[in-house]
Design an enzyme around this catalytic site. Structure first.
Site, PDB file in Angstrom:
ATOM      1  N   LYS B 170      36.132  16.834  34.398  1.00  0.00           N
ATOM      2  CA  LYS B 170      36.278  17.875  35.232  1.00  0.00           C
ATOM      3  C   LYS B 170      37.361  19.151  34.040  1.00  0.00           C
ATOM      4  CE  LYS B 170      36.387  20.943  38.538  1.00  0.00           C
ATOM      5  NZ  LYS B 170      36.865  20.744  39.946  1.00  0.00           N
ATOM      6  N   LYS B 238      45.020  27.088  38.207  1.00  0.00           N
ATOM      7  CA  LYS B 238      45.690  25.852  38.555  1.00  0.00           C
ATOM      8  C   LYS B 238      44.845  24.864  37.194  1.00  0.00           C
ATOM      9  CE  LYS B 238      44.315  22.479  41.049  1.00  0.00           C
ATOM     10  NZ  LYS B 238      43.670  21.663  42.111  1.00  0.00           N
TER      11      LYS B 238
END
Lengths: 291, 290
Positions: B170, B238
């Protein structure tokens, strides 16, 4: 029958010229109005003396060669084509230089079309290049049969020089994506994760790109043979930064890509494929991945 | 097979609904009671805590905001570990740091819970359509058991490696999408300032080596000046922060990722955090005197 010349027969130019020879009859058939037209004239006559006969027959007017600084000198070296001819340049050069040549040619009634391509050696061999061109709109019907045998798409971006702006955009996106692939591969490797599986998982999602498919695939298999040599991306990026300066563009990632390409060149990897350069230099842990 | 789902926000709600539509026995819990309502209406059972979900289930999913939330859901008071039956498989689909996923996985294993980290790509659209890309790290046998449930939520689930490997994938994904968005924004900004139609440029580039789903989809939204999320800039900030943390931990130089992380910092600092990542274009224009 239109006459087409071709100057510059390297990795890209040779297969493109060969497609033009093979596609000559087909192009003429597809575009009857072009039959009687001379698309280009004998700009390459000086060079033709040294070329094999088929190249001599093709009077050259479509250069494909990298070093931009030599171009302003080129017309004086080779002479100018006659009025009504089109000088169709597939090279990647600075938009400003392309505009300059266009202005100089216009004085002699010669049209200059900048038509840089994307797709690399594979695209040139398979005639699947993406062609982005700048020049007078009226030239489109004369150029169409040429483009049809060389690429799968040709889009007119705007006036002369606009094709090079599009190519700069292309390189901006491509080089950053190659760099991003390299950084992803470096992260996966450092974390002890198989990048080929990561690539496979990402290809179907929103991170999917041709860069991940082609360059990422070669990074996964550690195939660092030159497709597009890193030094050429380095050259393209120098053009880009030159363009960005007068516009005062903010190009944050561009700076990063530039740094990486220069880093690769400096590390003596200039002749290797960009995949290699980025995977090694962009990886950062240079000592580790150079082994 | 009894299934639990914890965290029913923008992503979690449609993912849980897709599991329910697959005919599975589903129990849900969310911190906010109103988040649970749509699932309960659709036929899911409600629980009073993550522990209660775990007590009645064979597989429990979570989709929450960050590592601290995952830690709380998995190992905190009233968490999954507290209620877990022997052999429970806990699948966290949030995006958190690989190191955090590994740490939580190891501590759960001591309590007899097998954890898979299974972050997703594809956004709200993919979550609703069941078209997510799912990147999984952890035990192969557990992956095989959960695969039919992944098939309800995503079009592809790939077992990348051991614990944390899904989060590594990811992070790689976010490098490609983050750098990709910035590159497209730079290119369009460059085209416009050069007096060239960015729409024509996109059209031409789609056929070549620069093709990417980002150029196709995000690029079109930039042309439409549609900055509505989508995937909010603060979320990408983030995620890029996770990438930078990993780079720091592993001693990795990631120059383009670093530049991209800074861009997202600037977007959030400029009040664009709630807009889509494609608003990067506006920031670049602003910095170029537009």
């Amino acid at each position: 029958m239109m006459k087409v010349g071709f100057i510059g027969l390297g990795t890209m130019g040779r297969p493109m010229a060969e497609h033009l020879i093979e596609g000559r009859a087909r192009a003429a058939r597809l575009e009857p109005p072009c039959r009687q037209r001379r698309l280009a004239v004998a700009l390459g006559a000086l060079h033709a003396q040294r070329w094999p006969s088929w190249r001599r027959a093709a009077r050259s007017c479509a250069p494909m060669s990298p070093p931009a600084p030599t171009w302003p000198a080129w017309p004086t070296r080779c002479g100018r084509p006659g009025a009504g001819a089109i000088h169709l340049d597939f090279s990647t050069i600075a938009p400003g230089v392309a505009k300059g040549i266009a202005a100089a040619h216009a004085e002699c009634g010669v049209d200059f079309v900048d038509a840089p391509v994307s797709g690399g050696g594979v695209g040139a061999r398979n005639a699947t290049l993406a062609i982005m061109w700048g020049g007078r709109d009226e030239l489109a019907p004369r150029l169409a049969p040429i483009f049809a045998v060389l690429g799968k798409s040709a889009v007119r971006i705007g006036e002369a020089g606009a094709g090079q702006v599009a190519k700069a955009c292309n390189q901006m996106i491509l080089v950053n994506l190659i760099q991003a692939c390299a950084e992803a591969a470096a992260l996966a490797n450092a974390a002890g994760v198989d990048f080929s599986l990561v690539r496979e998982a990402m290809l179907g999602g929103s991170a999917g790109s041709r860069a991940l498919d082609v360059f990422g695939g070669r990074m996964a298999s550690r195939d660092f043979a030159a497709g597009v040599e890193a030094r050429l991306h380095h050259k393209d990026y120098a053009l880009l930064m030159d363009e960005a300066t007068p516009h005062r563009r903010a190009t944050a990632g561009g700076g990063g890509g530039m740094a990486a390409a220069q880093c690769a060149d400096g590390a003596g990897l200039g002749q290797a494929g960009h995949g290699l350069a980025a995977a090694r230099a962009g990886g950062g842990s240079m000592q580790g991945s150079l082994k | 097979m009894k299934v639990g789902f914890i965290g029913l926000g923008i992503m979690g709600r449609p993912m849980a609904l897709n599991i329910l539509k697959g005919g599975f026995d589903l129990t849900v819990w969310a911190r906010r009671a109103e988040s649970m309502a749509p699932l309960l209406e659709a036929g899911a059972k409600g629980a009073a805590s993550a522990a209660e979900v775990a007590a009645g289930c064979d597989v429990v999913f979570s989709m929450v905001a960050d590592a601290a939330d995952v830690e709380q859901v998995a190992l905190g008071a009233g968490g999954v570990a507290e209620g877990a039956r022997a052999g429970l498989i806990y699948v966290d689909m949030s995006t958190i740091a690989p190191a955090a996923a590994q740490s939580i996985s190891a501590r759960l294993l001591e309590k007899g819970v097998t954890m898979l980290d299974a972050p997703v790509s594809g956004g709200e659209v993919g979550a609703i359509s069941g078209g997510l890309t799912i990147m999984v790290g952890g035990d192969a046998a557990a992956f095989a058991k959960v695969e039919p449930l992944f098939a309800r939520m995503g079009k592809a689930a790939t077992l990348i490696g051991g614990p944390g490997a899904g989060q590594v994938a990811k992070a790689c994904n976010q490098i490609l999408t983050g750098v990709g968005v910035l590159a497209v924004a730079e290119a369009f900004n460059f085209a416009r300032k050069s007096g060239v139609d960015a729409g024509k440029v996109r059209e031409a580039l789609l056929g070549g080596f620069a093709y990417s789903r980002i150029l196709e989809n995000h690029g079109q939204r930039m042309l439409d000046r549609n900055f509505k999320p989508g995937f909010k800039a603060w979320m990408h900030q983030k995620d890029m922060n996770i990438v930078m943390q990993e780079a720091h931990r592993l001693g990795l130089m990631l120059p383009s990722s670093a530049a991209t992380a800074q861009l997202f910092n600037a977007m959030v600092g400029s009040g664009m955090g709630e807009e889509d990542s494609v608003a990067a274009l506006k920031l670049l224009e602003c910095l170029s005197g537009e």
